[in-house]
Structure formats: C-alpha cells, structure tokens
Design an enzyme around this catalytic site. Structure first.
Site, mmCIF file in Angstrom:
data_model
loop_
_atom_site.group_PDB
_atom_site.id
_atom_site.type_symbol
_atom_site.label_atom_id
_atom_site.label_comp_id
_atom_site.label_asym_id
_atom_site.label_seq_id
_atom_site.Cartn_x
_atom_site.Cartn_y
_atom_site.Cartn_z
ATOM 1 C CG ASP A 107 -0.288 -0.082 2.543
ATOM 2 O OD1 ASP A 107 0.956 -0.169 2.589
ATOM 3 O OD2 ASP A 107 -0.999 -0.046 3.567
ATOM 4 C CE LYS A 158 0.872 1.117 12.545
ATOM 5 N NZ LYS A 158 0.447 -0.171 12.072
ATOM 6 C CG ASP A 221 0.206 3.327 4.377
ATOM 7 O OD1 ASP A 221 -0.857 3.034 3.793
ATOM 8 O OD2 ASP A 221 0.654 2.651 5.313
#
Ligand code: GDD
Ligand code: MG
Length: 329
Positions: A107, A158, A221
C-alpha cells in the site's frame, strides 16, 4: 531481482471499499494500485513479483494476465489465514530464489530509488535494510533510530499517541532481506516483521541498516481515506514521470476536470448540474444527480447519489449503494 509484496491485510481503514476489492486492486486514477507499483518496480529491473495474499487470491488473476503483457511475472503465495507480515514472507519461502530480495508493503506509493537502496544494502553487508522516510506525524508508523553508521539501534512500532515523538525516521514499508533472515521467522504461525522480527534481530545484534531517503522523495501509504484521496490527486498532478517509459501509457489515465477541484473521476460517471465536487474520488459508473455537494469523500463503483444530497468528512460510500435525494452523509 525479485520482490515480495505484502497484500494480505484486511484493509479495514478503507472499508467498505475493501470488503469486495483488496486494497491492492483499488484504482489510483483508473489503474489498479498494484499495477502502479509494478511499473515503479520495472524501473529498477524488478520483473519477478510474488504477492503474499490471504484474502481472495483469485481476484488477482486478471491483474496477472495484464501484467505479463506489461513485462512483470506475478506469482501468488496464498495464506489460508493472515499470518502477519513476517508469517506471510515465511509462507512464500518456496517462491524466493534471489538473495537479497525486496519486500514491499502492498500500500505504499513512492519514487524511492530502489537501485540506490540495493547498492547501499550491499555496501553495508546488511542482513536487512529498511527504507526510511520522514513524515509530519510519525506516531502511526514504525519509528527507526540509527547510530552514526546508519545501523539500526531501535525499532518501535506505532508508539502510543501520548508519547510525544520527536522528528525521526519512520519505516517506509520497503525492505531488502538476505535469505538467511527467513531462519528467524517461525513456520506456519502468525509473526510480525515490525513487532517481532526486527526487535528480536536487534536484540541478537544482527546487522539491520536504515536507508534514509532524500527529503525530495515522494512517499505515501494509501491505506486511509484521506491518503487514498491524496494519492489519486498526486498521481494526476505530478507523478506522471513514473510511467514515462512504461507500457502504462498516458492514455490510460482520465484527465482531471478543472471545474471539480482536486477530484478524480472514474470511467462512465455522470454528474448532474449545479453539483460541486471537491477532493473526491469517484470510482467507475458513479451517478450523481443535480444540486449535490460532495467534499473529501470516496464513492465506490455504481454508487448513485440522489439530488440535493451532501456527502462529506472522509465518508466512503460502498459499491452499489444508493443515497436517496436530500440526504446528508
Ligand atoms: N501477507 C500478509 N499477511 N500481508 C499482510 C498481513 C498478513 O497477515 N497483515 C498485513 N499485511 C500487509 C498489508 O496488506 C499491507 O500491505 C502491509 O502488510 C502493511 O500493513 P498495514 O496494515 O498497512 O500496516 P500499517 O500501514 O499500519 O503499518 C506498516 O506500514 C507503515 C508504512 O506505511 C508498518 O510496516 C509500519 O512500520 C510502517 O511505518
Ligand atoms: Mg499501510
């Protein structure tokens, strides 16, 4: 040179578009995202691609037929259930002939110089090299910390939103791996590149390097509604150079209509009078009646919007939905 593309995620942030169409087959302009990616790979002499797919691998068959004509050989490695990013790579082991080989998140849209990245990887004698990029808000990505020789010291996937993240490099979702790294991934079980493979390899002092891309590099992304819209707009405006020498010809693309600001319109769409569109992506066969206002939204194939309706706020309207007149979405 060979590349594995990770396409086995569920694409939840782009639902309902991804309920029937895998993220990799969503169009950027009217070209499936993966075809755009393959064109980028061909520029770096990557003609042999394996898709690590968990969801409906049969949906990729048409793409395969098209890509053979464009010069890319596409094979599909099926996961009976999602095995995570590293588990997907391990599952594709029998397709991997080259060492090193590229692994790319299915992606990311980018003009990263993969040829230079490969030179860097070889020069550093790395086990793995991660392409690095800087973004405004790194907190929703993997953070990468380097020493002065560009060796990776730390990888944090993250971080919690509350942790203020200083400007740092993020994982661009593009890797070069030596084949030996496969021995670090367990067989037939879910395993993550970001949360397990990289942190464990660092603990074991394995040579992982970061390849910082120049600030002029384009990288996105496409996995959220806003980024997907942005990718469509950017592609029309400035990324044409990607395809300058490729078989994907300019004629494949639909020109952006000036009266609708930053809006990308698919094939066979009908738009009524006094309807305003701003920052929208319309997939094929969409019909919008008169006096509508649409901003920051994505309309799936065959969507119909009744007159005097308004659709805003990153809304995604799923394929074949009909919105009745005077609706507010
Ligand atoms: N084969 C397979 N199997 N592929 C998977 C699986 C799986 O179980 N799970 C996810 N993928 C694929 C997705 O289809 C996607 O193309 C890619 O792996 C990354 O998954 P995302 O869900 O899009 O992750 P992300 O965007 O939140 O984070 C990743 O990308 C960031 C860059 O865009 C991480 O790699 C971050 O570290 C990175 O910064
Ligand atoms: Mg992603």
């Amino acid at each position: 040179m060979q590349a594995l593309i990770l396409t086995g995620g569920l694409g939840t942030r782009l639902r309902p578009l991804t309920l029937h169409t895998p993220k990799g087959l969503l169009p950027i302009q009217n070209i499936p995202y993966l075809s755009c990616l393959f064109a980028i790979l061909r520029r770096h002499n990557i003609f042999n691609v394996t898709l690590c797919a968990s969801n409906s691998p049969n949906l990729y068959q048409n793409l395969n037929r098209q890509e053979i004509k464009n010069g890319t050989k596409v094979l599909i490695s099926k996961e009976t259930q999602p095995l995570g990013t590293a588990g997907g790579i391990k599952n594709a082991q029998k397709f991997i002939q080259d060492s090193p080989f590229f692994v790319i998140n299915g992606d990311v849209l980018t003009d990263i110089d993969l040829t230079k990245m490969l030179e860097f990887h070889r020069k550093k004698k790395a086990l793995a090299t991660i392409a690095l990029i800087k973004v405004k808000d790194p907190s929703s990505y993997g953070l990468v910390f380097l020493d002065s020789s560009l060796k990776i010291k730390k990888f944090i996937e993250k971080p919690a939103k509350t942790n203020k993240v200083k400007e740092t490099f993020i994982n661009a979702g593009i890797y070069i791996f030596e084949k030996e790294i496969l021995s670090q991934i367990p067989n037939k079980q879910s395993y993550s590149v970001e949360k397990e493979l990289f942190p464990n390899a660092l603990k074991n002092r394995m040579p992982l390097f970061g390849f910082p891309c120049p600030s002029s590099t384009y990288w996105l992304d496409i996995g959220t509604p806003q980024k997907y819209i942005q990718a469509n707009i950017d592609f029309q405006k400035k990324i044409f150079s990607f395809f300058s020498n490729d078989k994907i010809k300019k004629s494949n693309r639909i020109p952006m209509e000036k009266k609708y600001k930053d809006t990308v319109i698919g094939k066979n769409c009908k738009i009524g009078k006094d309807t305003d569109l701003k920052r929208c992506v319309l997939l094929d066969h969409v019909e919008i009646e008169n006096n509508c206002v649409l901003e920051n939204c994505i309309l799936g194939c065959h969507v119909k919007i009744g007159h005097h309706s308004s659709v805003q706020h990153s809304q995604i309207i799923g394929d074949y939905s009909h919105i009745t007149p005077y609706s507010l979405c």
